[in-house]
Design a protein around this motif. Structure first.
Motif, PDB file in Angstrom:
ATOM      1  N   ASP A  78       0.811  -1.209   0.000  1.00 24.03           N
ATOM      2  CA  ASP A  78       0.000   0.000   0.000  1.00 24.03           C
ATOM      3  C   ASP A  78       0.852   1.270   0.000  1.00 24.03           C
ATOM      4  N   ASP A  79       0.745   2.127   1.003  1.00 20.97           N
ATOM      5  CA  ASP A  79       1.431   3.419   0.985  1.00 20.97           C
ATOM      6  C   ASP A  79       2.955   3.297   1.068  1.00 20.97           C
ATOM      7  N   GLU A  80       3.468   2.138   1.450  1.00 16.91           N
ATOM      8  CA  GLU A  80       4.924   1.938   1.466  1.00 16.91           C
ATOM      9  C   GLU A  80       5.496   1.986   0.048  1.00 16.91           C
ATOM     10  N   VAL A  81       4.689   1.600  -0.941  1.00 15.43           N
ATOM     11  CA  VAL A  81       5.191   1.486  -2.313  1.00 15.43           C
ATOM     12  C   VAL A  81       5.518   2.850  -2.903  1.00 15.43           C
ATOM     13  N   PRO A  82       4.574   3.811  -2.960  1.00  9.95           N
ATOM     14  CA  PRO A  82       4.946   5.111  -3.519  1.00  9.95           C
ATOM     15  C   PRO A  82       6.069   5.776  -2.741  1.00  9.95           C
ATOM     16  N   ALA A  83       6.087   5.604  -1.421  1.00  7.87           N
ATOM     17  CA  ALA A  83       7.161   6.189  -0.617  1.00  7.87           C
ATOM     18  C   ALA A  83       8.510   5.603  -1.013  1.00  7.87           C
ATOM     19  N   PHE A  84       8.538   4.305  -1.251  1.00 10.06           N
ATOM     20  CA  PHE A  84       9.798   3.659  -1.620  1.00 10.06           C
ATOM     21  C   PHE A  84      10.287   4.120  -2.982  1.00 10.06           C
ATOM     22  N   PHE A  85       9.344   4.350  -3.913  1.00 12.47           N
ATOM     23  CA  PHE A  85       9.754   4.767  -5.254  1.00 12.47           C
ATOM     24  C   PHE A  85      10.346   6.167  -5.286  1.00 12.47           C
ATOM     25  N   SER A  86      10.318   6.871  -4.178  1.00  8.29           N
ATOM     26  CA  SER A  86      11.011   8.161  -4.137  1.00  8.29           C
ATOM     27  C   SER A  86      12.523   7.950  -4.212  1.00  8.29           C
ATOM     28  N   GLN A  87      12.985   6.717  -3.926  1.00  9.89           N
ATOM     29  CA  GLN A  87      14.405   6.350  -4.088  1.00  9.89           C
ATOM     30  C   GLN A  87      14.500   5.595  -5.408  1.00  9.89           C
ATOM     31  N   ARG A  88      14.562   6.308  -6.495  1.00 11.93           N
ATOM     32  CA  ARG A  88      14.403   5.712  -7.814  1.00 11.93           C
ATOM     33  C   ARG A  88      15.645   4.980  -8.289  1.00 11.93           C
ATOM     34  N   ALA A 102      -0.836  10.010  -9.787  1.00 13.07           N
ATOM     35  CA  ALA A 102      -2.006  10.397 -10.580  1.00 13.07           C
ATOM     36  C   ALA A 102      -3.237   9.586 -10.156  1.00 13.07           C
ATOM     37  N   LEU A 103      -3.057   8.291  -9.901  1.00 14.96           N
ATOM     38  CA  LEU A 103      -4.174   7.458  -9.452  1.00 14.96           C
ATOM     39  C   LEU A 103      -4.714   7.941  -8.112  1.00 14.96           C
ATOM     40  N   ARG A 104      -3.830   8.376  -7.255  1.00 11.28           N
ATOM     41  CA  ARG A 104      -4.261   8.897  -5.953  1.00 11.28           C
ATOM     42  C   ARG A 104      -5.058  10.193  -6.147  1.00 11.28           C
ATOM     43  N   LEU A 105      -4.562  11.070  -7.012  1.00  9.37           N
ATOM     44  CA  LEU A 105      -5.226  12.362  -7.236  1.00  9.37           C
ATOM     45  C   LEU A 105      -6.591  12.209  -7.902  1.00  9.37           C
ATOM     46  N   THR A 106      -6.759  11.174  -8.724  1.00  7.72           N
ATOM     47  CA  THR A 106      -8.023  10.977  -9.436  1.00  7.72           C
ATOM     48  C   THR A 106      -8.946   9.993  -8.722  1.00  7.72           C
ATOM     49  N   ASP A 107      -8.588   9.603  -7.517  1.00 12.17           N
ATOM     50  CA  ASP A 107      -9.385   8.646  -6.738  1.00 12.17           C
ATOM     51  C   ASP A 107      -9.514   7.291  -7.434  1.00 12.17           C
ATOM     52  N   GLU A 108      -8.480   6.892  -8.170  1.00 13.67           N
ATOM     53  CA  GLU A 108      -8.474   5.605  -8.865  1.00 13.67           C
ATOM     54  C   GLU A 108      -7.374   4.686  -8.338  1.00 13.67           C
ATOM     55  N   PHE A 109      -6.807   5.027  -7.188  1.00 16.55           N
ATOM     56  CA  PHE A 109      -5.729   4.249  -6.575  1.00 16.55           C
ATOM     57  C   PHE A 109      -6.268   2.865  -6.220  1.00 16.55           C
ATOM     58  N   PRO A 110      -5.451   1.819  -6.383  1.00 17.07           N
ATOM     59  CA  PRO A 110      -5.932   0.466  -6.058  1.00 17.07           C
ATOM     60  C   PRO A 110      -6.278   0.336  -4.580  1.00 17.07           C
ATOM     61  N   GLN A 111      -7.244  -0.539  -4.306  1.00 19.12           N
ATOM     62  CA  GLN A 111      -7.591  -0.804  -2.912  1.00 19.12           C
ATOM     63  C   GLN A 111      -6.410  -1.417  -2.177  1.00 19.12           C
ATOM     64  N   ARG A 112      -5.678  -2.305  -2.857  1.00 20.81           N
ATOM     65  CA  ARG A 112      -4.463  -2.915  -2.289  1.00 20.81           C
ATOM     66  C   ARG A 112      -3.365  -2.828  -3.336  1.00 20.81           C
ATOM     67  N   LEU A 113      -2.161  -2.486  -2.912  1.00 23.60           N
ATOM     68  CA  LEU A 113      -0.997  -2.380  -3.781  1.00 23.60           C
ATOM     69  C   LEU A 113       0.153  -3.109  -3.108  1.00 23.60           C
ATOM     70  N   ILE A 114       0.748  -4.044  -3.825  1.00 20.59           N
ATOM     71  CA  ILE A 114       1.855  -4.826  -3.273  1.00 20.59           C
ATOM     72  C   ILE A 114       3.012  -4.796  -4.263  1.00 20.59           C
ATOM     73  N   LEU A 115       4.193  -4.508  -3.764  1.00 12.52           N
ATOM     74  CA  LEU A 115       5.410  -4.546  -4.570  1.00 12.52           C
ATOM     75  C   LEU A 115       6.267  -5.705  -4.101  1.00 12.52           C
ATOM     76  N   LEU A 116       6.622  -6.581  -5.036  1.00 14.03           N
ATOM     77  CA  LEU A 116       7.635  -7.604  -4.792  1.00 14.03           C
ATOM     78  C   LEU A 116       8.907  -7.069  -5.433  1.00 14.03           C
ATOM     79  N   GLY A 117       9.799  -6.590  -4.605  1.00 15.41           N
ATOM     80  CA  GLY A 117      11.046  -6.008  -5.088  1.00 15.41           C
ATOM     81  C   GLY A 117      12.180  -6.995  -4.968  1.00 15.41           C
TER      82      GLY A 117
END
Length: 162
Positions: A78-88, A102-117
């Motif tokens: 979830d919110d850990e993912v966009p925060a982590f991508f700040s370290q590109r 953009a998804l957050r601003l348009t209210d289209e953000f996924p209900q659940r977001l998981i990154l397997l890094g």
């Protein structure tokens, strides 16, 4: 559940392509229910906006620098993912961070977001994954199947052609 499995990365930079390679392997090994979309995101950015919008679940597989041992697999939610991508790590992650914003601003953000890094070992030009990252990719595939099963999404193994 409206689910997207998204692999991102550059196939020309060895381990940087692990996300795309993972999606290819998942497509070859499993049969997914119709509510699951598999997407090779390559190095796309804002082009992914439509495919990512209004999903119940998005699982992203990607090579991500985390200053861990090469081949390390980690899961962010979830919110850990966009925060982590700040370290590109690469330009495509800049694009992915922009899509998530953009998804957050348009209210289209996924209900659940998981990154397997997966921590890359090499970003040198080349089409093949290093053995270290290829092993980590296998673990990531197991984790994707587990994460789907935890949400009641059953995937069927394809019959192997021997």
């Amino acid at each position: 559940m409206n689910t997207l499995l998204l692999g991102v990365g550059n196939l020309l930079l060895s381990d940087e392509g692990v996300g795309v390679r993972a999606i290819e392997a998942l497509e070859q090994r499993f049969i997914f229910p119709p509510e699951v979309t598999l997407q090779d995101g390559g190095t796309s950015g804002m082009e992914l906006l439509e495919v990512m919008a209004n999903r119940e679940l998005i699982i992203v597989v990607d090579a991500v620098r985390s200053d861990s041992t090469p081949g390390s697999l980690f899961i962010l939610k979830d919110d850990e993912v966009p925060a982590f991508f700040s370290q590109r790590l690469s330009p495509h992650q800049l694009g992915l961070a922009d899509v998530l914003m953009a998804l957050r601003l348009t209210d289209e953000f996924p209900q659940r977001l998981i990154l397997l890094g997966i921590e890359p070992k090499s970003l040198a030009p080349g089409m093949a994954l290093t053995p270290t990252v290829a092993r980590a990719m296998e673990e990531a595939i197991v984790q994707v199947a587990r994460l789907l099963a935890d949400r009641g999404i059953v995937v069927q193994p394809r019959e192997s052609k021997a």
